[in-house]
Scaffold this motif. Sequence first.
Motif, mmCIF file in Angstrom:
data_model
loop_
_atom_site.group_PDB
_atom_site.id
_atom_site.type_symbol
_atom_site.label_atom_id
_atom_site.label_comp_id
_atom_site.label_asym_id
_atom_site.label_seq_id
_atom_site.Cartn_x
_atom_site.Cartn_y
_atom_site.Cartn_z
ATOM 1 N N GLY A 187 0.808 -1.210 0.000
ATOM 2 C CA GLY A 187 0.000 0.000 0.000
ATOM 3 C C GLY A 187 0.842 1.261 0.000
ATOM 4 O O GLY A 187 0.709 2.130 -0.870
ATOM 5 N N VAL A 188 1.759 1.400 0.965
ATOM 6 C CA VAL A 188 2.615 2.576 1.027
ATOM 7 C C VAL A 188 3.585 2.606 -0.145
ATOM 8 O O VAL A 188 3.811 3.646 -0.766
ATOM 9 C CB VAL A 188 3.385 2.617 2.365
ATOM 10 N N GLY A 189 4.150 1.454 -0.473
ATOM 11 C CA GLY A 189 5.164 1.389 -1.524
ATOM 12 C C GLY A 189 4.672 1.799 -2.894
ATOM 13 O O GLY A 189 5.379 2.496 -3.635
ATOM 14 N N THR A 190 3.470 1.372 -3.257
ATOM 15 C CA THR A 190 2.956 1.736 -4.581
ATOM 16 C C THR A 190 2.762 3.243 -4.705
ATOM 17 O O THR A 190 3.008 3.832 -5.762
ATOM 18 C CB THR A 190 1.626 1.019 -4.876
ATOM 19 N N PHE A 191 2.343 3.888 -3.614
ATOM 20 C CA PHE A 191 2.228 5.345 -3.639
ATOM 21 C C PHE A 191 3.605 5.998 -3.617
ATOM 22 O O PHE A 191 3.836 7.016 -4.284
ATOM 23 C CB PHE A 191 1.398 5.837 -2.455
ATOM 24 N N ALA A 192 4.547 5.432 -2.854
ATOM 25 C CA ALA A 192 5.873 6.037 -2.732
ATOM 26 C C ALA A 192 6.593 6.096 -4.071
ATOM 27 O O ALA A 192 7.233 7.104 -4.396
ATOM 28 C CB ALA A 192 6.707 5.254 -1.710
ATOM 29 N N VAL A 193 6.508 5.019 -4.846
ATOM 30 C CA VAL A 193 7.159 5.017 -6.165
ATOM 31 C C VAL A 193 6.608 6.143 -7.027
ATOM 32 O O VAL A 193 7.358 6.916 -7.647
ATOM 33 C CB VAL A 193 6.962 3.655 -6.861
ATOM 34 N N GLN A 194 5.293 6.266 -7.070
ATOM 35 C CA GLN A 194 4.670 7.270 -7.929
ATOM 36 C C GLN A 194 4.899 8.697 -7.430
ATOM 37 O O GLN A 194 5.139 9.621 -8.215
ATOM 38 C CB GLN A 194 3.170 6.998 -8.031
ATOM 39 N N ILE A 195 4.825 8.891 -6.116
ATOM 40 C CA ILE A 195 5.036 10.233 -5.562
ATOM 41 C C ILE A 195 6.486 10.669 -5.760
ATOM 42 O O ILE A 195 6.762 11.834 -6.094
ATOM 43 C CB ILE A 195 4.626 10.262 -4.082
ATOM 44 N N ALA A 196 7.426 9.745 -5.559
ATOM 45 C CA ALA A 196 8.836 10.078 -5.783
ATOM 46 C C ALA A 196 9.076 10.488 -7.237
ATOM 47 O O ALA A 196 9.818 11.438 -7.512
ATOM 48 C CB ALA A 196 9.719 8.892 -5.402
ATOM 49 N N LYS A 197 8.446 9.799 -8.166
ATOM 50 C CA LYS A 197 8.565 10.180 -9.582
ATOM 51 C C LYS A 197 7.951 11.553 -9.821
ATOM 52 O O LYS A 197 8.479 12.363 -10.593
ATOM 53 C CB LYS A 197 7.885 9.136 -10.463
ATOM 54 N N ALA A 198 6.830 11.832 -9.165
ATOM 55 C CA ALA A 198 6.179 13.143 -9.323
ATOM 56 C C ALA A 198 7.071 14.268 -8.820
ATOM 57 O O ALA A 198 6.990 15.400 -9.313
ATOM 58 C CB ALA A 198 4.845 13.153 -8.577
ATOM 59 N N PHE A 199 7.949 13.974 -7.851
ATOM 60 C CA PHE A 199 8.899 14.968 -7.349
ATOM 61 C C PHE A 199 10.161 15.044 -8.205
ATOM 62 O O PHE A 199 11.067 15.814 -7.903
ATOM 63 C CB PHE A 199 9.278 14.651 -5.905
ATOM 64 N N GLY A 200 10.234 14.229 -9.254
ATOM 65 C CA GLY A 200 11.373 14.292 -10.169
ATOM 66 C C GLY A 200 12.562 13.453 -9.788
ATOM 67 O O GLY A 200 13.682 13.686 -10.269
ATOM 68 N N ALA A 201 12.358 12.458 -8.936
ATOM 69 C CA ALA A 201 13.463 11.602 -8.501
ATOM 70 C C ALA A 201 13.680 10.442 -9.468
ATOM 71 O O ALA A 201 12.811 10.095 -10.263
ATOM 72 C CB ALA A 201 13.179 11.060 -7.102
ATOM 73 N N GLU A 202 14.861 9.850 -9.380
ATOM 74 C CA GLU A 202 15.175 8.608 -10.097
ATOM 75 C C GLU A 202 14.921 7.463 -9.118
ATOM 76 O O GLU A 202 15.605 7.345 -8.105
ATOM 77 C CB GLU A 202 16.630 8.607 -10.554
ATOM 78 N N VAL A 203 13.934 6.623 -9.415
ATOM 79 C CA VAL A 203 13.413 5.689 -8.423
ATOM 80 C C VAL A 203 13.810 4.244 -8.718
ATOM 81 O O VAL A 203 13.612 3.746 -9.835
ATOM 82 C CB VAL A 203 11.876 5.783 -8.346
ATOM 83 N N THR A 204 14.339 3.590 -7.684
ATOM 84 C CA THR A 204 14.583 2.149 -7.711
ATOM 85 C C THR A 204 13.558 1.486 -6.807
ATOM 86 O O THR A 204 13.435 1.843 -5.632
ATOM 87 C CB THR A 204 16.004 1.820 -7.221
ATOM 88 N N ALA A 205 12.810 0.536 -7.354
ATOM 89 C CA ALA A 205 11.779 -0.175 -6.596
ATOM 90 C C ALA A 205 12.270 -1.579 -6.260
ATOM 91 O O ALA A 205 12.785 -2.287 -7.132
ATOM 92 C CB ALA A 205 10.493 -0.259 -7.414
ATOM 93 N N VAL A 206 12.101 -1.976 -5.013
ATOM 94 C CA VAL A 206 12.468 -3.324 -4.561
ATOM 95 C C VAL A 206 11.196 -4.089 -4.269
ATOM 96 O O VAL A 206 10.347 -3.643 -3.479
ATOM 97 C CB VAL A 206 13.352 -3.264 -3.303
ATOM 98 N N CYS A 207 11.042 -5.251 -4.903
ATOM 99 C CA CYS A 207 9.826 -6.049 -4.732
ATOM 100 C C CYS A 207 10.113 -7.499 -5.083
ATOM 101 O O CYS A 207 11.239 -7.848 -5.451
ATOM 102 C CB CYS A 207 8.693 -5.500 -5.620
ATOM 103 N N SER A 208 9.085 -8.358 -4.988
ATOM 104 C CA SER A 208 9.234 -9.770 -5.318
ATOM 105 C C SER A 208 9.030 -9.978 -6.815
ATOM 106 O O SER A 208 8.598 -9.079 -7.547
ATOM 107 C CB SER A 208 8.221 -10.604 -4.544
#
Length: 319
Positions: A158-179
């Motif tokens: 729940g938190v992670g899916t929003f975090a990836v998108q919000i970080a991108k909205a702030f202009g960050a380069e995002v690495t996602a860790v998942c299964s």
Amino acid sequence: MKAIVRTQYGPPELLQFAEVATPVPAGNEVMIRLGAASVNPLDLYLMKGAPWDRIPGMKKPKPMVLGCDVAGRVEAVGREVTQFRAGDEVFGVTGFKGNGFAEYVCVAEERLAPKPVNLTFEQAAAVPVAAITALQGLRDKGRIRPGQKVLVEGASGGVGTFAVQIAKAFGAEVTAVCSTRNVHQAWSMGADCVIDYSKEDFTRSGQRYDLILAANGHHSIFDYRRLLVADGVYVAAGGGLVQIFETFTLGPVLSRMGRKKMVFFLAKVTRKDLDFLKELLESGKVVPVIDRRYRLSEAAEALSYLAEGHAQGKIVLTV
């Protein structure tokens, strides 16, 4: 009205779908006819009780309606309410007192915002606690800036899916860790890099990050510290009890030893941040990810599924 009631501490199957009194709004409250709600780890905690609450012979808990994330239509307002009126569509949180898993709920005005026009009630109910945790973790605690390298551990929850998108909205380069089963989902949310933790230990990659948000952290605080650049920030927003305890106790000490910051926090839902998220949601920069939908009467099943720890996004209850 019908509601999901906890009458004793224990597993989800002890919850009751029962008749309770319909609430009446206080002066600063808004009465909502519920359209949807979503489940959170907080609901599991309130359902089970703290360890000391479950000691034999301790006082039995008072009956309590669970649930805090809500979305619906305003039915009535208290005399002090100025921002809403009957018929308005809203979303927000009830607070730590619960009461959200019911046909009607009363919520303080400051914990509500107008529902994004492009979202259904189900989508809107999936937002508040998880999205604000991600937002405050990245923006307020992590001091995110455009161009930074940000790692989100637990990117499929729940938190992670929003975090990836919000970080991108702030202009960050995002690495996602998942299964493995969530890799495609992480790419679809806009992640620049995706690490399958079943195939690669990201703590040994040699990569350094400006900001790490552990939405579901399961490594030592020293592993996270090693992954940060000289003035990087690690934010623990969820995970195992050991990891949370480490950050809570050792984080302040390690933060004083150099420029790297190690932070644990609990989100505080505000009208200002709900409005901020509303803009992101209406722009399409952030889209709620819903794994499963259950009827209100099936709340016990929804909480059992949440407790398994494999949800891909949010779990929603519909009314």
